[in-house]
Design an enzyme around this catalytic site. Sequence first.
Site, PDB file in Angstrom:
ATOM      1  N   ILE A  14       8.838  38.453  51.704  1.00  0.00           N
ATOM      2  CA  ILE A  14       8.105  38.350  52.823  1.00  0.00           C
ATOM      3  C   ILE A  14       7.910  39.535  53.625  1.00  0.00           C
ATOM      4  O   ILE A  14       7.047  39.881  54.465  1.00  0.00           O
ATOM      5  CB  ILE A  14       9.006  37.558  53.905  1.00  0.00           C
ATOM      6  CG1 ILE A  14       8.042  36.910  54.993  1.00  0.00           C
ATOM      7  CG2 ILE A  14      10.192  38.051  54.313  1.00  0.00           C
ATOM      8  CD1 ILE A  14       8.643  35.625  55.780  1.00  0.00           C
ATOM      9  N   ASN A  27      20.312  35.800  62.682  1.00  0.00           N
ATOM     10  CA  ASN A  27      21.664  35.122  63.243  1.00  0.00           C
ATOM     11  C   ASN A  27      21.600  35.439  64.795  1.00  0.00           C
ATOM     12  O   ASN A  27      20.790  36.035  65.350  1.00  0.00           O
ATOM     13  CB  ASN A  27      22.737  35.918  62.681  1.00  0.00           C
ATOM     14  CG  ASN A  27      22.897  37.313  62.904  1.00  0.00           C
ATOM     15  OD1 ASN A  27      22.646  37.788  63.925  1.00  0.00           O
ATOM     16  ND2 ASN A  27      22.923  38.114  61.776  1.00  0.00           N
ATOM     17  N   GLY A  35      20.612  38.600  53.376  1.00  0.00           N
ATOM     18  CA  GLY A  35      19.638  38.008  53.198  1.00  0.00           C
ATOM     19  C   GLY A  35      18.211  38.457  53.754  1.00  0.00           C
ATOM     20  O   GLY A  35      17.711  39.554  53.766  1.00  0.00           O
ATOM     21  N   VAL A  36      17.335  37.417  54.101  1.00  0.00           N
ATOM     22  CA  VAL A  36      15.964  37.742  54.671  1.00  0.00           C
ATOM     23  C   VAL A  36      16.245  38.604  55.868  1.00  0.00           C
ATOM     24  O   VAL A  36      15.328  39.768  56.185  1.00  0.00           O
ATOM     25  CB  VAL A  36      15.113  36.698  54.800  1.00  0.00           C
ATOM     26  CG1 VAL A  36      15.708  35.933  55.910  1.00  0.00           C
ATOM     27  CG2 VAL A  36      13.581  36.986  55.115  1.00  0.00           C
ATOM     28  N   ASP A  37      17.253  38.252  56.595  1.00  0.00           N
ATOM     29  CA  ASP A  37      17.285  39.016  58.146  1.00  0.00           C
ATOM     30  C   ASP A  37      17.626  40.579  57.646  1.00  0.00           C
ATOM     31  O   ASP A  37      16.985  41.405  58.256  1.00  0.00           O
ATOM     32  CB  ASP A  37      18.512  38.432  58.615  1.00  0.00           C
ATOM     33  CG  ASP A  37      18.822  38.807  60.025  1.00  0.00           C
ATOM     34  OD1 ASP A  37      17.917  39.562  60.665  1.00  0.00           O
ATOM     35  OD2 ASP A  37      19.833  38.559  60.657  1.00  0.00           O
ATOM     36  N   SER A 124      17.391  28.958  56.725  1.00  0.00           N
ATOM     37  CA  SER A 124      18.710  28.147  56.316  1.00  0.00           C
ATOM     38  C   SER A 124      19.154  27.794  55.059  1.00  0.00           C
ATOM     39  O   SER A 124      20.021  27.338  54.671  1.00  0.00           O
ATOM     40  CB  SER A 124      18.867  27.153  57.289  1.00  0.00           C
ATOM     41  OG  SER A 124      18.981  27.428  58.687  1.00  0.00           O
ATOM     42  N   THR A 125      18.311  28.023  54.002  1.00  0.00           N
ATOM     43  CA  THR A 125      18.489  27.558  52.708  1.00  0.00           C
ATOM     44  C   THR A 125      19.174  28.400  51.842  1.00  0.00           C
ATOM     45  O   THR A 125      19.571  28.207  50.726  1.00  0.00           O
ATOM     46  CB  THR A 125      17.216  27.323  51.884  1.00  0.00           C
ATOM     47  OG1 THR A 125      16.353  28.393  51.804  1.00  0.00           O
ATOM     48  CG2 THR A 125      16.433  26.212  52.631  1.00  0.00           C
ATOM     49  N   GLY A 126      19.589  29.752  52.423  1.00  0.00           N
ATOM     50  CA  GLY A 126      20.424  30.631  51.582  1.00  0.00           C
ATOM     51  C   GLY A 126      21.939  30.623  52.120  1.00  0.00           C
ATOM     52  O   GLY A 126      22.564  29.570  51.663  1.00  0.00           O
ATOM     53  N   TYR A 128      23.015  29.620  54.579  1.00  0.00           N
ATOM     54  CA  TYR A 128      23.595  28.707  55.553  1.00  0.00           C
ATOM     55  C   TYR A 128      23.630  27.139  54.845  1.00  0.00           C
ATOM     56  O   TYR A 128      23.859  26.339  55.232  1.00  0.00           O
ATOM     57  CB  TYR A 128      22.549  28.598  56.793  1.00  0.00           C
ATOM     58  CG  TYR A 128      22.615  29.599  57.817  1.00  0.00           C
ATOM     59  CD1 TYR A 128      23.791  30.629  57.574  1.00  0.00           C
ATOM     60  CD2 TYR A 128      22.185  29.643  58.903  1.00  0.00           C
ATOM     61  CE1 TYR A 128      23.806  31.846  58.425  1.00  0.00           C
ATOM     62  CE2 TYR A 128      22.292  30.710  59.864  1.00  0.00           C
ATOM     63  CZ  TYR A 128      23.151  31.720  59.686  1.00  0.00           C
ATOM     64  OH  TYR A 128      23.367  32.961  60.622  1.00  0.00           O
TER      65      TYR A 128
END
Length: 175
Positions: A14, A27, A35-37, A124-126, A128
């Site tokens: 992304i 978060n 992750g993506v964050d 939320s699929t990682g 979380y």
Amino acid sequence: MDLKNRISVIQGDITKIAVDAIVNAANTSLMGGGGVDGAIHRAGGPQILDECRDIIARQGKCNTGEAVITKAGKLPADYVIHTVGPVWNGEKHNEGKLLASCYRNSLEIASNKGIKIISFPNISTGIYHFPKQEAAEIALKTVTDFLSGSDAIHKVIFVCYDEENFSIYSKLIGT
């Protein structure tokens, strides 16, 4: 404009997608993380973190389901919309409604800012642990409902990092 042509899915990173805005699965502290964050903060550079600090100083943390917007720094987008997805707990805390709020609030911010093309990660699929199939169904329903009531956003791109999410979204979208 045909709704089906306004939603697409790709597999990739992304942080490399040239759109008006990308959504960050943040978060509550908005300070970056895994992750993506973490990837968005690293690729975008310090401007994103500086603006996130300003937001936290003004309003405190960003609650689950809420969203805020910053410039995108060095990313090939104009903006980053940061939204805090729910941690999966077996739907004991309305995680489905909170996840839908992430998508809806992000789209509302984008619409209000005049953003025409927006990309979403699989929120939320990682780490979380939200079930991927259920998360995809919620994401697509929320986005479809929003787009059917508004022409402000022309295109929504779901950017799946992993093959499993890409396969789920592809089947649900019918590509």
